[in-house]
Write a protein that holds these residues in place. Structure first.
Motif: not given
Ligand code: CU
Length: 491
Positions: A205-216
């Motif tokens: 299952m695919q999902g998109d995530f949104y974080t305060k910091g950038n990727f990594g």
């Protein structure tokens, strides 16, 4: 006079209703419509005589087929857990989960089942939750009937009428946030008789995530509401995290086996262009429904939708599972592996059969690059000249994979910055630049298994770019000379 006016109006009204009647009759007499309506009514009449506890599985696994059983009263017991997990190496995220995983436990039912669903909200949780199952015919897909506070449990019931693969998700406000934190999963309603048998079945299952910091960006990363509203995802992943389906977690199959993937898209926002590099889907249950398409390269899976894809694996190798919105695959995590073992079949895939140098303006095929043909005296550049030239070369050649500041791309391309593999052996590094490299290597205790192509650069260029790399980003400061490159080239 008045009488006749009324009569004619009544007459008009009568013929109008006749027309309406005809129209509404014809709208429900369409063959396919009627067929599915009838089947739905029949499903509602299926009697259940037995009762069983549902087998629930964590991704990428699915419960066993329902082919060998009748419709039953199916008891589903699911626990909601809010818990910290790993989004990527060194990146933590507080997931909200159905059953402790993202996506949540896979539920396998059959047409005519009476599902008695108990949803438990763990006492350590902070928030109320509920569940909306797209397989339910009823208000909110069960959302209002399943709303449950921390430390409570609630039971509701529904009958499965329509076969197909369906998404379930939390529908508690703010709905987007509950879904963005991982509250989704799949429920399969098998047709009578079950789906045809295959050799391997997996749950993705695919999902998109949104974080305060950038990727990594390291550490615990809180959810970022504004990025979610802007649909500006930092992570797009399969099964809840970067690398859930790579390396030791790769899916497996043997040559000749038929593989069935139950693929869902939890969103919350992005539509998936689901693709397996190196395979063609023999069959796709489009949108998880009855319609079967054949010979498909990429299938679109809407947010809150699903698809069942099936294919036979013909040759050994690593099949790469991606969202073909391709930056998501190589830069945001939407990349998995299906590792196929077994014997080669040269009839189906022969591999490279010849390689030579291509000269558009004619000439014969040469076995070595042009610049190696004459032994010219070496005029070594100064270190600062190498640094300047090397930086330019890096920016036009190397940065696409190894990134501008040498940090590489997680699970795809190894870092050059502070890289133990690079700093340990300069001749080996020169050799890789000159001749390319395939197969697994370990860099800073992480495994990489990608392909670096041989770089068509002069000795002078290799010396410059490697000196630049060795003298940047915390590396050991080696100055690579043309002589060193030449030695490796002539080895
Ligand atoms: Cu929730």
């Amino acid at each position: 006079m008045i009488d006749s006016q009324i009569k004619s109006k009544l007459k008009m009204f009568a013929s109008f209703s006749l027309l309406l009647g005809a129209a509404s009759l014809s709208s429900c007499s369409g063959g396919a419509n009627q067929e599915s309506e009838t089947r739905k009514m029949n499903s509602a009449d299926i009697k259940v005589v037995s009762e069983m506890k549902a087998e629930l599985t964590s991704p990428p696994f699915v419960p066993k087929s329902t082919a060998n059983r009748e419709a039953t009263k199916l008891i589903v017991d699911m626990e909601i857990l809010e818990q910290t997990g790993e989004m990527a190496d060194g990146v933590e995220y507080v997931y909200w989960t159905f059953g402790g995983t993202v996506p949540g436990s896979f539920i396998r039912t059959k047409v005519g089942d009476e599902v008695e669903f108990t949803l438990k909200n763990h006492p350590d949780n902070k928030l109320p939750h509920n569940i909306d199952l797209h397989a339910v015919n009823g208000p909110g897909g069960g959302a209002a009937s399943s709303f449950v506070a921390p430390g409570h449990e609630i039971t509701f019931s529904f009958k499965t009428l329509n076969p197909g693969l369906y998404v379930y998700h939390c529908a508690t406000a703010p709905v987007g946030m509950h879904i963005a934190n991982g509250m989704y999963g799949l429920i399969l309603v098998e047709p009578e008789g079950g789906l045809p048998p295959v050799d391997k079945e997996y749950y993705i299952m695919q999902g998109d995530f949104y974080t305060k910091g950038n990727f990594g960006d390291q550490g615990v990363q809180p959810f970022d509401m504004q990025k979610a509203i802007d649909e500006d995802a930092d992570y797009v992943v399969f099964n809840g995290k970067v690398g859930a389906l790579t390396g030791d977690n790769a899916l497996t199959a043997k040559v000749g086996e038929t593989v069935r993937l139950f693929v869902g898209n939890g969103g919350p926002n992005l539509v998936s262009s689901f693709h397996v590099i190196g395979e063609i889907f023999d069959r796709v249950h489009v949108e998880g429904g009855d319609l079967v398409n054949t010979n498909v390269q990429t299938t679109l899976i809407p947010a809150g939708g699903a698809a069942i894809v099936e294919f036979k694996v013909d040759v050994p190798g690593e099949l790469v599972i991606v969202d073909h919105s391709i930056f998501r695959a190589f830069n945001k995590g939407a990349l998995g592996m299906l590792s196929v073992s077994g014997d080669e079949n040269k009839k189906i895939f022969a591999g490279t059969i010849q390689e030579g140098i291509y000269l558009p303006e004619g000439g014969t095929i040469q076995s070595m690059p042009v610049e190696a043909k004459v032994d010219q005296p070496i005029v070594e550049l100064s270190k600062s000249e190498k640094m300047a030239n090397g930086k330019k070369l890096y920016g036009s050649t190397c940065f696409a994979c190894h990134q501008a500041n040498g940090e590489g791309i997680a699970n795809a391309f190894p870092p050059l910055a502070k890289a133990d593999y690079l700093n340990a052996d300069v001749s080996r590094a020169i050799e890789i630049v000159l001749r390319g490299k395939t197969g697994e290597i370990t860099v800073n205790s992480k495994k990489y298994n990608s392909v670096m192509t041989a770089q068509n650069l002069t000795d002078k260029e290799v010396a410059a770019v490697m000196t630049y790399v060795y003298n940047s980003w915390g590396n050991n400061g080696t100055e690579v000379t043309e002589e060193m490159v030449k030695k490796v080239r002539n080895k």
